[in-house]
Design a protein around this motif. Structure first.
Motif, PDB file in Angstrom:
ATOM      1  N   VAL A   1      18.937 -16.203  10.728  1.00 10.82           N
ATOM      2  CA  VAL A   1      18.199 -16.037   9.274  1.00 10.82           C
ATOM      3  C   VAL A   1      18.058 -16.242   8.314  1.00 10.82           C
ATOM      4  O   VAL A   1      19.669 -15.876   7.858  1.00 10.82           O
ATOM      5  N   ASP A   2      17.716 -17.599   7.242  1.00  9.89           N
ATOM      6  CA  ASP A   2      17.983 -17.515   6.354  1.00  9.89           C
ATOM      7  C   ASP A   2      16.593 -16.369   5.101  1.00  9.89           C
ATOM      8  O   ASP A   2      15.771 -15.941   5.303  1.00  9.89           O
ATOM      9  N   GLU A   3      17.819 -15.918   4.186  1.00  8.11           N
ATOM     10  CA  GLU A   3      17.314 -15.446   2.951  1.00  8.11           C
ATOM     11  C   GLU A   3      16.436 -15.774   3.084  1.00  8.11           C
ATOM     12  O   GLU A   3      15.796 -14.801   2.152  1.00  8.11           O
ATOM     13  N   LYS A   4      15.523 -17.277   2.894  1.00  5.02           N
ATOM     14  CA  LYS A   4      14.321 -17.298   2.105  1.00  5.02           C
ATOM     15  C   LYS A   4      12.513 -17.413   4.069  1.00  5.02           C
ATOM     16  O   LYS A   4      11.864 -17.675   3.067  1.00  5.02           O
ATOM     17  N   ASP A   5      13.516 -16.927   4.763  1.00  6.70           N
ATOM     18  CA  ASP A   5      12.352 -16.794   5.571  1.00  6.70           C
ATOM     19  C   ASP A   5      11.397 -15.478   5.764  1.00  6.70           C
ATOM     20  O   ASP A   5      12.250 -15.064   4.381  1.00  6.70           O
ATOM     21  N   VAL A   6      10.434 -16.225   5.634  1.00  6.54           N
ATOM     22  CA  VAL A   6       9.427 -14.691   6.146  1.00  6.54           C
ATOM     23  C   VAL A   6       9.794 -13.514   6.536  1.00  6.54           C
ATOM     24  O   VAL A   6       9.943 -13.534   7.636  1.00  6.54           O
ATOM     25  N   ILE A   7       9.418 -12.531   5.820  1.00  8.71           N
ATOM     26  CA  ILE A   7       9.993 -11.712   6.863  1.00  8.71           C
ATOM     27  C   ILE A   7       9.072 -10.639   6.503  1.00  8.71           C
ATOM     28  O   ILE A   7       8.120  -9.864   5.327  1.00  8.71           O
ATOM     29  N   PHE A   8       8.558  -9.708   7.515  1.00  4.38           N
ATOM     30  CA  PHE A   8       7.971  -8.413   6.994  1.00  4.38           C
ATOM     31  C   PHE A   8       8.338  -7.055   6.646  1.00  4.38           C
ATOM     32  O   PHE A   8       9.778  -6.800   6.729  1.00  4.38           O
ATOM     33  N   ALA A   9       7.168  -6.974   5.125  1.00  3.10           N
ATOM     34  CA  ALA A   9       8.085  -5.678   4.130  1.00  3.10           C
ATOM     35  C   ALA A   9       7.963  -5.108   4.823  1.00  3.10           C
ATOM     36  O   ALA A   9       7.184  -4.500   6.365  1.00  3.10           O
ATOM     37  N   ASP A  10       8.860  -3.396   4.956  1.00  2.57           N
ATOM     38  CA  ASP A  10       8.672  -2.290   5.265  1.00  2.57           C
ATOM     39  C   ASP A  10       7.371  -1.425   4.682  1.00  2.57           C
ATOM     40  O   ASP A  10       6.163  -1.746   4.037  1.00  2.57           O
ATOM     41  N   GLU A  11       6.561  -0.762   5.420  1.00  6.13           N
ATOM     42  CA  GLU A  11       5.286  -0.144   4.768  1.00  6.13           C
ATOM     43  C   GLU A  11       5.573   0.560   3.519  1.00  6.13           C
ATOM     44  O   GLU A  11       4.590   0.414   2.886  1.00  6.13           O
ATOM     45  N   ALA A  12       6.968   1.446   3.497  1.00  8.25           N
ATOM     46  CA  ALA A  12       7.293   1.712   1.439  1.00  8.25           C
ATOM     47  C   ALA A  12       6.967   0.429   1.107  1.00  8.25           C
ATOM     48  O   ALA A  12       8.316  -0.427   0.977  1.00  8.25           O
ATOM     49  N   GLN A  13       6.509   0.841  -0.276  1.00  7.91           N
ATOM     50  CA  GLN A  13       6.712  -0.605  -1.337  1.00  7.91           C
ATOM     51  C   GLN A  13       7.570   0.011  -2.147  1.00  7.91           C
ATOM     52  O   GLN A  13       9.025   1.656  -1.804  1.00  7.91           O
ATOM     53  N   GLU A  14       8.391  -0.753  -2.966  1.00  5.43           N
ATOM     54  CA  GLU A  14       9.860  -0.364  -3.832  1.00  5.43           C
ATOM     55  C   GLU A  14       9.828   0.340  -3.858  1.00  5.43           C
ATOM     56  O   GLU A  14      11.092   1.480  -4.034  1.00  5.43           O
ATOM     57  N   ASP A  15       8.877   0.771  -5.148  1.00  3.89           N
ATOM     58  CA  ASP A  15       8.962   2.326  -5.816  1.00  3.89           C
ATOM     59  C   ASP A  15       8.250   2.763  -5.297  1.00  3.89           C
ATOM     60  O   ASP A  15       8.270   4.816  -5.797  1.00  3.89           O
ATOM     61  N   GLY A  16       8.356   3.529  -4.097  1.00  4.86           N
ATOM     62  CA  GLY A  16       8.287   4.970  -3.280  1.00  4.86           C
ATOM     63  C   GLY A  16       6.842   4.496  -3.219  1.00  4.86           C
ATOM     64  O   GLY A  16       7.061   6.345  -2.360  1.00  4.86           O
ATOM     65  N   THR A  17       6.224   4.220  -2.977  1.00  4.78           N
ATOM     66  CA  THR A  17       4.462   4.454  -2.436  1.00  4.78           C
ATOM     67  C   THR A  17       4.573   3.686  -1.501  1.00  4.78           C
ATOM     68  O   THR A  17       4.492   2.812  -1.585  1.00  4.78           O
ATOM     69  N   ASP A  18       2.992   4.616  -0.362  1.00  5.93           N
ATOM     70  CA  ASP A  18       2.786   3.414   0.305  1.00  5.93           C
ATOM     71  C   ASP A  18       1.746   2.796   0.134  1.00  5.93           C
ATOM     72  O   ASP A  18       1.181   3.211  -0.646  1.00  5.93           O
ATOM     73  N   ALA A  19       1.056   2.018   0.479  1.00  4.78           N
ATOM     74  CA  ALA A  19       0.539   0.859   0.075  1.00  4.78           C
ATOM     75  C   ALA A  19      -1.044   0.968   0.567  1.00  4.78           C
ATOM     76  O   ALA A  19      -2.184   0.645   0.697  1.00  4.78           O
ATOM     77  N   HIS A  20      -0.677   1.742   1.980  1.00  9.10           N
ATOM     78  CA  HIS A  20      -1.727   1.972   2.523  1.00  9.10           C
ATOM     79  C   HIS A  20      -2.447   3.351   2.374  1.00  9.10           C
ATOM     80  O   HIS A  20      -3.765   4.135   2.472  1.00  9.10           O
ATOM     81  N   ARG A  21      -1.778   4.225   1.152  1.00  9.70           N
ATOM     82  CA  ARG A  21      -2.527   5.763   0.654  1.00  9.70           C
ATOM     83  C   ARG A  21      -2.617   5.349  -0.962  1.00  9.70           C
ATOM     84  O   ARG A  21      -2.357   6.438  -1.310  1.00  9.70           O
ATOM     85  N   ARG A  22      -2.948   4.488  -1.347  1.00  8.25           N
ATOM     86  CA  ARG A  22      -3.360   4.096  -2.694  1.00  8.25           C
ATOM     87  C   ARG A  22      -4.311   5.137  -3.594  1.00  8.25           C
ATOM     88  O   ARG A  22      -5.038   5.571  -2.116  1.00  8.25           O
TER      89      ARG A  22
END
Length: 178
Positions: A24-45
């Protein structure tokens, strides 16, 4: 009973075996974790409090611009009006023809008068200066023929005998005069 041979080693299950895969190359598409980088969940806006009234506003179909409440649901849909492509083609061929008959010129003028102002007419008109002059001639010919037909007096039928006016108004009938 058949003789069984003792197994020397137990085979490992498929899930436990290591499968050779691509790197796996670091430029490849990967699935992001459910938690955003800022600590909030995307599905709980959360909708901001000042926008809640806007979100839950009651909107009806009759509030939509352009909706006419008098339309019946079973009414036939609007159809396009205007001339067919065959009529337009005939009019363009008539414009190119030097010896067109009066009916052909009148038809072409009528088509071009109705088309004036749309994009197709502008495209035809821009093709050359001679074409633009020919279109103007055809439209003038049509408009002159229409005004001549409308200006012709309509002969009304006039009664030769004038009905006698009755002495008593109860005997009066308006149909005697109309």
């Amino acid at each position: 009973m058949p003789e069984t041979k003792p197994q020397t080693a137990t085979p490992a299950p498929n899930a436990a075996t290591e499968i050779r895969s691509e790197e796996v190359d670091e430029k490849d598409v990967i699935f992001a974790d459910e938690a955003q980088e800022d600590g909030t969940d995307a599905h709980r806006r959360r909708i901001p409090d000042e926008e809640l009234d806007e979100v839950f506003t009651d909107r009806r179909v009759s509030d939509i611009a352009g909706y006419d409440g008098d339309e019946e649901p079973d009414a036939e849909p609007d159809t396009a009006e205007g001339f067919t492509f065959e009529d337009i083609d005939l009019a363009v061929r008539t414009a190119k023809k030097a010896d067109a008959t009066g009916d052909e010129r009148r038809h072409a003028g009528m088509v071009f008068c109705e088309m004036k102002g749309n994009e197709l007419f502008a495209l035809i008109e821009r093709s050359s200066e001679a074409t633009r002059r020919r279109l103007d001639e055809l439209m003038d010919y049509y408009l002159d023929s229409v005004t001549v037909v409308q200006a012709a007096p309509v002969r009304a039928t006039v009664r030769k005998e004038v009905p006698a006016v009755p002495d008593n108004f109860e005997d009066f009938n308006i149909r005697d005069y109309v």
